[in-house]
Design a protein around this motif. Structure first.
Motif, PDB file in Angstrom:
ATOM      1  N   ASN A 164       0.834  -1.206   0.000  1.00  0.00           N
ATOM      2  CA  ASN A 164       0.000   0.000   0.000  1.00  0.00           C
ATOM      3  C   ASN A 164       0.859   1.242   0.000  1.00  0.00           C
ATOM      4  OD1 ASN A 164      -2.135  -1.664   0.201  1.00  0.00           O
ATOM      5  ND2 ASN A 164      -2.785  -1.025   2.236  1.00  0.00           N
ATOM      6  N   VAL A 207       2.576   1.786  -3.279  1.00  0.00           N
ATOM      7  CA  VAL A 207       1.668   2.333  -4.282  1.00  0.00           C
ATOM      8  C   VAL A 207       1.480   3.836  -4.045  1.00  0.00           C
ATOM      9  CG1 VAL A 207      -0.738   2.356  -5.043  1.00  0.00           C
ATOM     10  CG2 VAL A 207       0.453   0.189  -4.749  1.00  0.00           C
ATOM     11  N   ARG A 208       1.238   4.186  -2.768  1.00  0.00           N
ATOM     12  CA  ARG A 208       1.013   5.608  -2.453  1.00  0.00           C
ATOM     13  C   ARG A 208       2.238   6.439  -2.798  1.00  0.00           C
ATOM     14  NH1 ARG A 208      -1.813   9.209   1.093  1.00  0.00           N
ATOM     15  NH2 ARG A 208      -1.237  11.177   0.112  1.00  0.00           N
ATOM     16  N   LEU A 261      -3.561  17.261  -6.504  1.00  0.00           N
ATOM     17  CA  LEU A 261      -4.133  16.155  -5.730  1.00  0.00           C
ATOM     18  C   LEU A 261      -5.435  15.668  -6.364  1.00  0.00           C
ATOM     19  CD1 LEU A 261      -3.854  16.967  -1.919  1.00  0.00           C
ATOM     20  CD2 LEU A 261      -2.661  15.205  -3.208  1.00  0.00           C
ATOM     21  N   VAL A 291      -6.273  11.905  -7.669  1.00  0.00           N
ATOM     22  CA  VAL A 291      -7.410  11.085  -7.247  1.00  0.00           C
ATOM     23  C   VAL A 291      -8.221  10.621  -8.455  1.00  0.00           C
ATOM     24  CG1 VAL A 291      -9.637  11.225  -6.069  1.00  0.00           C
ATOM     25  CG2 VAL A 291      -7.587  12.014  -4.928  1.00  0.00           C
ATOM     26  N   MET A 325      -6.218   7.897 -10.337  1.00  0.00           N
ATOM     27  CA  MET A 325      -6.160   6.613  -9.645  1.00  0.00           C
ATOM     28  C   MET A 325      -7.517   5.928  -9.638  1.00  0.00           C
ATOM     29  SD  MET A 325      -3.414   7.273  -6.614  1.00  0.00           S
ATOM     30  CE  MET A 325      -3.529   5.621  -5.992  1.00  0.00           C
ATOM     31  N   TYR A 360     -10.131  20.172   3.164  1.00  0.00           N
ATOM     32  CA  TYR A 360     -10.217  19.580   1.837  1.00  0.00           C
ATOM     33  C   TYR A 360      -8.974  18.754   1.527  1.00  0.00           C
ATOM     34  CZ  TYR A 360     -11.170  19.243  -3.173  1.00  0.00           C
ATOM     35  OH  TYR A 360     -11.407  18.782  -4.437  1.00  0.00           O
ATOM     36  N   ILE A 361      -7.803  19.291   1.848  1.00  0.00           N
ATOM     37  CA  ILE A 361      -6.565  18.544   1.609  1.00  0.00           C
ATOM     38  C   ILE A 361      -6.570  17.256   2.399  1.00  0.00           C
ATOM     39  CG2 ILE A 361      -4.070  18.537   1.948  1.00  0.00           C
ATOM     40  CD1 ILE A 361      -3.943  21.381   1.166  1.00  0.00           C
ATOM     41  N   ARG A 362      -7.047  17.338   3.647  1.00  0.00           N
ATOM     42  CA  ARG A 362      -7.085  16.116   4.457  1.00  0.00           C
ATOM     43  C   ARG A 362      -7.990  15.071   3.815  1.00  0.00           C
ATOM     44  NH1 ARG A 362      -8.000  19.113   9.194  1.00  0.00           N
ATOM     45  NH2 ARG A 362      -6.024  19.654  10.179  1.00  0.00           N
ATOM     46  N   LEU A 401      -8.706  14.769   0.682  1.00  0.00           N
ATOM     47  CA  LEU A 401      -8.042  14.264  -0.519  1.00  0.00           C
ATOM     48  C   LEU A 401      -6.976  13.239  -0.136  1.00  0.00           C
ATOM     49  CD1 LEU A 401      -7.647  17.460  -2.714  1.00  0.00           C
ATOM     50  CD2 LEU A 401      -9.035  15.472  -3.224  1.00  0.00           C
ATOM     51  N   HIS A 402      -6.242  13.507   0.926  1.00  0.00           N
ATOM     52  CA  HIS A 402      -5.232  12.547   1.389  1.00  0.00           C
ATOM     53  C   HIS A 402      -5.887  11.238   1.781  1.00  0.00           C
ATOM     54  CE1 HIS A 402      -1.868  15.670   2.490  1.00  0.00           C
ATOM     55  NE2 HIS A 402      -1.980  15.468   1.201  1.00  0.00           N
ATOM     56  N   GLU A 459      -8.690  10.055   0.641  1.00  0.00           N
ATOM     57  CA  GLU A 459      -9.093   9.376  -0.594  1.00  0.00           C
ATOM     58  C   GLU A 459      -7.903   8.680  -1.225  1.00  0.00           C
ATOM     59  OE1 GLU A 459     -11.669  12.406  -2.614  1.00  0.00           O
ATOM     60  OE2 GLU A 459     -11.960  10.713  -3.961  1.00  0.00           O
ATOM     61  N   MET A 460      -6.763   9.365  -1.203  1.00  0.00           N
ATOM     62  CA  MET A 460      -5.540   8.794  -1.763  1.00  0.00           C
ATOM     63  C   MET A 460      -5.164   7.516  -1.039  1.00  0.00           C
ATOM     64  SD  MET A 460      -4.197  10.020  -4.353  1.00  0.00           S
ATOM     65  CE  MET A 460      -2.714   9.097  -4.077  1.00  0.00           C
ATOM     66  N   ASP A 461      -5.279   7.517   0.277  1.00  0.00           N
ATOM     67  CA  ASP A 461      -4.938   6.308   1.032  1.00  0.00           C
ATOM     68  C   ASP A 461      -5.868   5.162   0.641  1.00  0.00           C
ATOM     69  OD1 ASP A 461      -4.031   8.078   4.075  1.00  0.00           O
ATOM     70  OD2 ASP A 461      -2.809   7.337   2.412  1.00  0.00           O
ATOM     71  N   LEU A 508      -7.561   4.809  -2.139  1.00  0.00           N
ATOM     72  CA  LEU A 508      -7.283   4.388  -3.507  1.00  0.00           C
ATOM     73  C   LEU A 508      -6.005   3.581  -3.587  1.00  0.00           C
ATOM     74  CD1 LEU A 508      -8.334   7.537  -5.538  1.00  0.00           C
ATOM     75  CD2 LEU A 508      -9.244   5.239  -5.767  1.00  0.00           C
ATOM     76  N   SER A 509      -4.996   3.967  -2.804  1.00  0.00           N
ATOM     77  CA  SER A 509      -3.740   3.207  -2.821  1.00  0.00           C
ATOM     78  C   SER A 509      -3.998   1.794  -2.350  1.00  0.00           C
ATOM     79  CB  SER A 509      -2.701   3.860  -1.911  1.00  0.00           C
ATOM     80  OG  SER A 509      -2.437   5.167  -2.319  1.00  0.00           O
ATOM     81  N   GLU A 510      -4.840   1.688  -1.320  1.00  0.00           N
ATOM     82  CA  GLU A 510      -5.145   0.354  -0.797  1.00  0.00           C
ATOM     83  C   GLU A 510      -5.857  -0.468  -1.864  1.00  0.00           C
ATOM     84  OE1 GLU A 510      -6.592   0.837   3.242  1.00  0.00           O
ATOM     85  OE2 GLU A 510      -7.599  -1.095   2.931  1.00  0.00           O
ATOM     86  N   ARG A 511      -6.814   0.172  -2.512  1.00  0.00           N
ATOM     87  CA  ARG A 511      -7.595  -0.539  -3.524  1.00  0.00           C
ATOM     88  C   ARG A 511      -6.711  -0.970  -4.690  1.00  0.00           C
ATOM     89  NH1 ARG A 511     -12.311   2.378  -6.860  1.00  0.00           N
ATOM     90  NH2 ARG A 511     -12.785   0.676  -8.284  1.00  0.00           N
ATOM     91  N   LEU A 512      -5.880  -0.038  -5.159  1.00  0.00           N
ATOM     92  CA  LEU A 512      -4.989  -0.362  -6.267  1.00  0.00           C
ATOM     93  C   LEU A 512      -3.995  -1.446  -5.867  1.00  0.00           C
ATOM     94  CD1 LEU A 512      -3.976   2.871  -8.158  1.00  0.00           C
ATOM     95  CD2 LEU A 512      -5.009   0.818  -9.057  1.00  0.00           C
TER      96      LEU A 512
END
Lengths: 205, 92
Positions: free
Chosen positions: A72, A75-76, A168, A172, A175, B55-57, B59-60, B62-64, B66-70
């Motif tokens: 994970n 990937v991040r 960002l 998103v 991804m 908002y940045i938080r 987005l972060h 969401e990124m986490d 998505l990283s897990e999903r990917l």
């Protein structure tokens, strides 16, 4: 969802934005073009393949949670690194990400020091005049959220955030699209409509 | 007094005026999602900063996710050349 607004904007303004000449200052509109997202997605897929290859070859106990976390994180980090590369070194946050990853430094770089003569930087004393404590406190919080921008004065920080947030959002979107594409492709392998020879070459490496 | 209200930038030192801060704040407000702040209303600097942080938080986060999903998809997806071509065509 907030991100879908940005996607709508990208679809409408994509063609026009691409013609705009790129100045020296970061332009957040570029993050909303289809071209930029396509380039990012492409590079990210390559990076993800490398992650997959390296995690597949690494000796690990089968289905152990720790290796999931590691992957994970990889990937991040890959996603962040490719994003930072796309910024072409024009912003502090992107340079901070690249330095952080490449050199594996645990100490925060002092690169946040504003360069003399740059339009966005000001003497700290001048920038901090007349700020209410609430604004100052939130400035600090915001500075911690953006890579490499902890000690920036408010105007420079705002410039960075102004670029960081659209980047960002693109990350998103990209991804999400990749995850959807993987989910779809993983279901039923179909004969390719067009074969990308470069892809096949690398895959059989 | 006149120094504070001065509209012109000092050469070299780059003294930031309140107008410039306001300008940057409204630029930031335009970047944030409309639902959070609206587009044209005058919002306080603290509010803009607050919304930017939140908002940045998000987005972060969401990124986490998505990283897990990917990451999971990476391990399960076969990624044969045929599927790779499908992935590419879906994105282009």
């Amino acid at each position: 969802m907030a991100v879908s607004d940005a996607v709508g904007e990208a679809a409408v303004g994509g063609g026009g934005e691409r013609k705009r000449k790129r100045g020296s200052k970061p332009v957040p509109a570029k993050w909303r073009t289809e071209g930029e997202q396509r380039i990012y997605s492409s590079k990210l897929i390559d990076a993800l393949r490398r992650v997959r290859r390296s995690s597949a070859s690494a000796p690990s106990s089968p289905s152990s949670p720790p290796s999931d976390h590691v992957r994970n994180r990889e990937v991040r980090e890959a996603a962040d690194r490719v994003l930072a590369v796309s910024a072409r070194g024009r912003t502090r946050w992107s340079r901070a990400i690249l330095s952080r990853r490449t050199l594996r430094r645990r100490v925060r770089l002092r690169a946040c020091r504003p360069k003399p003569g740059s339009a966005a930087c000001v003497s700290r004393a001048a920038a901090e005049r007349r700020k209410s404590p609430a604004v100052e406190k939130k400035t600090r919080v915001l500075g911690r959220l953006v890579p490499g921008c902890r000690k920036l004065p408010l105007p420079s920080l705002l410039e960075e955030v102004w670029d960081y947030i659209p980047a960002l959002e693109m990350q998103v979107r990209a991804m999400n699209a990749i995850a959807e594409a993987f989910s779809t492709a993983g279901g039923a392998p179909s004969s390719p409509t067009h074969v990308d020879s470069m892809w096949i070459e690398e895959e059989t490496m | 007094m006149s120094a504070r209200r001065s509209r012109s930038r000092q050469a070299g030192a780059g003294r930031i005026t309140d107008e410039q801060i306001d300008d940057l704040m409204s630029k930031l407000q335009a970047i944030l999602p409309e639902a959070r702040l609206g587009r044209n209303d005058r919002v306080s600097a603290a509010k803009v900063l607050q919304e930017a942080c939140s908002y940045i938080r998000s987005l972060h986060r969401e990124m986490d996710d998505l990283s897990e999903r990917l990451s999971e998809l990476l391990s399960t997806t076969e990624m044969s050349s045929a599927q790779a071509a499908v992935v590419r065509s879906l994105l282009m």
